[in-house]
Design an enzyme around this catalytic site. Structure first.
Site, PDB file in Angstrom:
ATOM      1  N   TYR A  36       0.864  -1.174   0.000  1.00 24.25           N
ATOM      2  CA  TYR A  36       0.000   0.000   0.000  1.00 24.25           C
ATOM      3  C   TYR A  36       0.906   1.232   0.000  1.00 24.25           C
ATOM      4  CZ  TYR A  36      -4.489   2.317   0.905  1.00 24.25           C
ATOM      5  OH  TYR A  36      -5.618   3.095   0.821  1.00 24.25           O
ATOM      6  N   LYS A  91     -20.018 -20.544  -9.739  1.00 23.12           N
ATOM      7  CA  LYS A  91     -19.252 -20.396 -10.971  1.00 23.12           C
ATOM      8  C   LYS A  91     -17.850 -19.850 -10.672  1.00 23.12           C
ATOM      9  CE  LYS A  91     -20.068 -20.582 -15.454  1.00 23.12           C
ATOM     10  NZ  LYS A  91     -21.004 -21.370 -16.242  1.00 23.12           N
ATOM     11  N   GLU A 133     -23.775 -14.743 -17.727  1.00 21.61           N
ATOM     12  CA  GLU A 133     -24.328 -15.963 -17.139  1.00 21.61           C
ATOM     13  C   GLU A 133     -25.816 -15.807 -16.858  1.00 21.61           C
ATOM     14  OE1 GLU A 133     -22.090 -18.416 -16.662  1.00 21.61           O
ATOM     15  OE2 GLU A 133     -23.607 -19.850 -16.019  1.00 21.61           O
ATOM     16  N   ASP A 134     -26.583 -16.802 -17.248  1.00 23.58           N
ATOM     17  CA  ASP A 134     -27.984 -16.887 -16.840  1.00 23.58           C
ATOM     18  C   ASP A 134     -28.769 -15.617 -17.155  1.00 23.58           C
ATOM     19  OD1 ASP A 134     -27.351 -19.405 -16.048  1.00 23.58           O
ATOM     20  OD2 ASP A 134     -27.608 -19.088 -13.908  1.00 23.58           O
ATOM     21  N   ASP A 159     -23.863 -19.738 -21.163  1.00 24.43           N
ATOM     22  CA  ASP A 159     -25.041 -20.584 -21.435  1.00 24.43           C
ATOM     23  C   ASP A 159     -25.159 -20.906 -22.920  1.00 24.43           C
ATOM     24  OD1 ASP A 159     -26.664 -20.296 -18.654  1.00 24.43           O
ATOM     25  OD2 ASP A 159     -25.652 -18.443 -19.187  1.00 24.43           O
ATOM     26  N   ALA A 192     -34.817 -23.294 -28.500  1.00 25.01           N
ATOM     27  CA  ALA A 192     -34.187 -22.239 -29.306  1.00 25.01           C
ATOM     28  C   ALA A 192     -33.828 -21.054 -28.431  1.00 25.01           C
ATOM     29  CB  ALA A 192     -35.118 -21.829 -30.442  1.00 25.01           C
ATOM     30  N   GLY A 193     -33.472 -21.332 -27.177  1.00 17.77           N
ATOM     31  CA  GLY A 193     -32.985 -20.291 -26.269  1.00 17.77           C
ATOM     32  C   GLY A 193     -31.480 -20.155 -26.392  1.00 17.77           C
ATOM     33  N   ALA A 194     -30.855 -19.681 -25.325  1.00 16.06           N
ATOM     34  CA  ALA A 194     -29.415 -19.437 -25.343  1.00 16.06           C
ATOM     35  C   ALA A 194     -28.654 -20.711 -25.702  1.00 16.06           C
ATOM     36  CB  ALA A 194     -28.958 -18.919 -23.979  1.00 16.06           C
ATOM     37  N   ASN A 285     -32.443 -30.303 -17.375  1.00 14.11           N
ATOM     38  CA  ASN A 285     -31.863 -30.678 -16.093  1.00 14.11           C
ATOM     39  C   ASN A 285     -32.734 -30.174 -14.943  1.00 14.11           C
ATOM     40  OD1 ASN A 285     -29.857 -32.054 -14.778  1.00 14.11           O
ATOM     41  ND2 ASN A 285     -28.318 -30.459 -14.966  1.00 14.11           N
ATOM     42  N   ASN A 316     -20.688 -27.855 -18.277  1.00 10.81           N
ATOM     43  CA  ASN A 316     -19.988 -26.655 -18.740  1.00 10.81           C
ATOM     44  C   ASN A 316     -18.608 -26.481 -18.143  1.00 10.81           C
ATOM     45  OD1 ASN A 316     -22.451 -26.154 -19.820  1.00 10.81           O
ATOM     46  ND2 ASN A 316     -22.405 -23.954 -19.336  1.00 10.81           N
TER      47      ASN A 316
END
Lengths: 380, 380
Positions: A36, A91, A133-134, A159, A192-194, A285, A316
């Protein structure tokens, strides 16, 4: 073991899962003077003269922001930023455990695309990469596209792309098992999502030619009701003739089914209508589109799920730690589709003799993230 | 030791100073199932039903954002967010070392007040408190005021209030040494930026009655040139008669000088014109407004600086870790002036028999942050 209760207990006992620590000694007055004031002024001056030096003189070079708006957390839906935090902490510890990277959750109090993009751009200076994410589709597509364009650090919506890399890795090995080529197969994606979009685009990048894609209203087709820009774009490519129909229609003669959708959509009868030596990735899932034993009954040859209690778990964690490791080590400005295909091939290569029950490496294989990271850097 | 070189070497060797770690076990597949999927869904669900539970089930309860725009870093000025990062990392490890709190640097790519406020509000869900740092005056005042109003977690600009608490603690002990009361003394503050303003307001809160305040243009007075809203407000209170003048004028007969301004502004001659048993806080760093030996020559009785190589170091690390610890442990929505006065009294009390050379406790006194935290909670 009841994981729900064990997890709740653990989160309560530790106050979540993250700790932020000094990586340098801090015991004496002298240590303080180096870490510092007054010493710290010197790295500040060096970076002020050349911003690039933040990469080697600060945490930036090894730190990733895990950004969510809490709009599509696990299968729980739009539960908001606070409720998404346990997943983002999880994560973060996976980043550390599997790639040695430091990752920090940023849970946003907005679900507006412009505001998300703006906010991430403003907090970006301290980070070496951004893991989205999400975030719910279709917002996630625009958020990612704009951040990739507007930031000078790698941005990846896990995702979409993490899942896609692991699916492609598994598919490459499954194709070896059934003796088919990616160029020849016909693939059906439900969802047909992410996840579905990410998988579709990556499989094309890897050589797949024939795809039918379904959402909750059936096969996507130009001009069909319930489409969005991203579905329209894809439909124009894979279904210019505007064929419509159900999942049952789509599966007739297909080589591969990939589900990132709803529990129980697929029956043994439907699997029976697929091509011989069919491959099933039932990734909903915790309850898959079809349970492995039923898929086998229908004649499926290779079956993968998202679950750890069946063979061939699509997880993942096989992909994102190594991909970001490669991107940060290589100071890559973007993570391209070619890099993700390379990552998938590297992962697939970690299973020397794939069988119907072992198309995926274990995430605990030592050095796995390094193999992925090297593939990403080499593809750059 | 050359701290500049040692610090640069250390930052390079370690890649900055921060590490983000798991605080929970993560060795087996079972660990993963508890810390991450599927178990993690349960704390998510609990928080989705009651947002308040984020305080005990996630990092929120022990995590502070250290937010800067890089506009006033140390004495280096407006060096930007990347160059400010080494200081913010340093601050983070002090939070951990001295209060066991987890703190994370957020270095913003904007210096616009509205954008700073907006951004901090958007990233707030994951944090239990916000430490604003090294944001230039007068922007810092509005940023802090608005965030305190608009957020439901404690927000404190350390350059204003951390410094003020430590100065007040030292002043309380210095007054014991010289046998004067805070109600009777006349104080001169040189510097009307973040530090000066914070000190002025806190000393009033603690009972001080007479203050002259100076910026680079001299004594602040209503309507004088070079004023801003915040200076006007203060000037209306302390100098309604509109007296103007130089530092020399102001010091005549003053009991206390507090400098948060420029090296070398004060001479021995000026100290001689102060009241007997004068107290000097010369906090410009690394070169004070007057060096201790020269102040002593001029007759000063108690002398404090910002430096560790002289007695009586005014060091923020005495205050901010304990203040935030108290605020987070007590789930306090705001950190009030009364709490800061209580913190200062607690700090002062840690020096049982103050002398001219020991008005400050050492930051390494075990349990120091706990003493401060308890005082803050008690004042709530």
């Amino acid at each position: 073991m009841n994981y729900d209760i064990a997890s709740l207990d653990m989160h309560k006992r530790y106050g979540g899962k993250l700790e932020i620590k000094s990586s340098v000694p801090l015991e004496t007055k002298e240590d303080l003077s180096i870490a510092y004031t007054p010493g710290v002024a010197e790295p500040c001056r060096v970076i002020a003269a050349d911003k690039e030096r933040a990469w080697d003189l600060t945490m930036k070079g090894h730190t990733v922001a895990i950004v969510t708006d809490g709009s599509a957390v696990l299968g729980l839906g739009n539960i908001g930023p606070e409720a998404g935090l346990p997943v983002m902490e999880g994560k973060a510890i996976l980043f550390k455990r599997f790639a040695g990277l430091d990752a920090f959750p940023i849970c946003l109090n907005t679900q507006d695309v412009d505001e998300i993009v703006e906010t991430v751009k403003r907090i970006a200076p301290g980070f070496g990469g951004i893991n989205l994410e999400d975030i719910a589709a279709p917002a996630c597509f625009e958020v990612e596209r704009r951040l990739i364009e507007e930031l000078d650090i790698p941005v990846m919506h896990d995702d979409q792309h993490g899942t896609a890399v692991v699916v492609l890795a598994g598919l490459l090995n499954a194709l070896k098992v059934v003796g088919k080529n990616i160029e020849d197969i016909s693939v059906v994606i439900s969802g047909a999502g992410a996840g579905g979009m990410g998988i579709a685009h990556l499989l094309f990048e890897a050589g797949m030619q024939k795809l039918a894609m379904l959402d909750s209203k059936g096969i996507i087709a130009p001009g069909r009701e319930g489409m969005n820009t991203y579905k329209e774009e894809l439909a124009a490519r894979i279904n210019p003739e505007g064929r419509t129909g159900t999942l049952e229609d789509a599966l007739l003669g297909a080589d591969v089914f990939i589900g990132v959708s709803q529990p129980g959509l697929v029956t043994a009868q439907m699997v029976q209508t697929m091509a011989p030596r069919a491959i099933i990735f039932a990734l909903s899932n915790p309850i898959p589109e079809i349970m492995p034993d039923i898929a086998k009954e229908g004649g499926a040859f290779v079956i993968a799920t998202g679950r750890s209690d069946f063979p061939n778990q699509v997880n993942n964690v096989l992909a994102f730690p190594g991909i970001f490791k490669g991107a940060l080590e290589g100071r890559l400005r973007k993570i391209t589709p070619a890099m993700r295909v390379a990552a998938a091939h590297a992962l697939a290569g970690l299973v020397p003799d794939p069988t119907a029950e072992t198309i995926m490496p274990s995430p605990f294989v030592p050095g796995l993230a390094d193999v992925v990271a090297e593939a990403v850097k080499k593809a750059a």
